[in-house]
Design an enzyme around this catalytic site. Structure first.
Site, PDB file in Angstrom:
ATOM      1  N   GLY A   1     -32.291  18.454  36.109  1.00  0.00           N
ATOM      2  CA  GLY A   1     -33.574  19.134  35.856  1.00  0.00           C
ATOM      3  C   GLY A   1     -33.815  19.445  34.385  1.00  0.00           C
TER       4      GLY A   1
ATOM      5  N   HIS B   1     -28.069  30.915  36.597  1.00  0.00           N
ATOM      6  CA  HIS B   1     -28.805  31.664  37.616  1.00  0.00           C
ATOM      7  C   HIS B   1     -28.189  31.435  38.999  1.00  0.00           C
ATOM      8  CE1 HIS B   1     -30.117  27.654  36.895  1.00  0.00           C
ATOM      9  NE2 HIS B   1     -31.018  27.619  37.866  1.00  0.00           N
TER      10      HIS B   1
ATOM     11  N   ASP C   1     -34.383  28.769  46.296  1.00  0.00           N
ATOM     12  CA  ASP C   1     -35.519  28.269  45.536  1.00  0.00           C
ATOM     13  C   ASP C   1     -35.294  28.671  44.092  1.00  0.00           C
ATOM     14  OD1 ASP C   1     -38.013  26.748  45.923  1.00  0.00           O
ATOM     15  OD2 ASP C   1     -38.885  28.445  44.855  1.00  0.00           O
TER      16      ASP C   1
END
Ligand code: IMP
Length: 207
Positions: free
Chosen positions: A164, A191, A79
């Protein structure tokens, strides 16, 4: 070792494939098993939502005996999202749904830029967060890894790579947007790249 990615997000799958290219793993995603359903993300943290995805797909894979018993099988759920300081941490866990369901990525970028209008450079700090949860399908052993990528929100949309929020995010130490960087450079500082390399290190150390 087989790794099944518990996601339908093409951008994420592409990145995991690149990041894991040099490692001895067979990578597939829930797409390859014909699984089209997705769980509702009702958690309030990245970790909770990653856990919801992990449990949901683990149940389907086990119930239908979809994994290959002759090998070690890991299921990976992830996530992720972007936290923007001037927006009190939003969109955060709602990154994929920011502004409502009808919007696409570019609409969401426009919305962030609109909500950040007039915010001075020094107050445009943001970070990408990626929480990865892994389970060994046979023995139910679970791990969690987190990666952050710090930067700031730009004044406009730049670049066409990535996905994104990449076109409005300028990573710390760079003068261009994440979407302007070569994919391999993004993987080094992202990340997702950071969290995945932590996972690989753990797996290799455990052997
Ligand atoms: P999730 O499927 O709920 O984890 O949604 C994550 C959302 O966060 C994506 O749909 C993107 O909007 C955003 N996001 C996550 N990682 C990245 C990235 O590496 N670049 C740009 N946007 C990202």
């Amino acid at each position: 070792m087989n790794i099944i990615l518990a996601t339908h997000n093409r951008g994420k799958i592409e990145e995991f494939k690149r990041i894991l290219l040099d490692y001895p793993v067979n990578l597939s995603s829930v797409f390859d098993y014909g699984i089209t359903l997705e769980p509702e993300e009702t958690g309030v943290t990245f970790s909770e939502n990653a856990q919801i995805k992990l449990d949901y797909y683990l149940k389907i894979i086990k119930k239908n005996k979809l994994h290959d018993n002759s090998n070690k099988n890991l299921l990976i759920a992830e996530d992720s999202g972007i936290e923007i300081e001037a927006l009190n941490g939003e969109p955060g866990i709602l990154s994929a749904r920011y502004g409502g369901e009808g919007l696409n990525s570019m609409d969401r970028n426009d919305l962030v830029l609109k909500n950040m209008q007039g915010v001075a450079s020094k107050n445009r700090k943001a970070r990408f967060v990626c929480c990865i949860k892994v389970v060994d399908i046979e023995i139910d052993f679970k791990y969690e890894f987190i990666g952050y990528s710090e930067g700031m929100i730009m004044d406009n949309i730049y670049g066409s790579k990535g996905f994104g929020y990449d076109p409005i995010f300028k990573p710390l130490g760079y003068n261009v947007s994440m979407a302007s960087l070569q994919p391999e450079v993004k993987d080094k500082i992202s990340h997702r790249g950071l969290a995945t390399r932590k996972l690989i290190k753990e797996l290799l150390d455990a052997r």
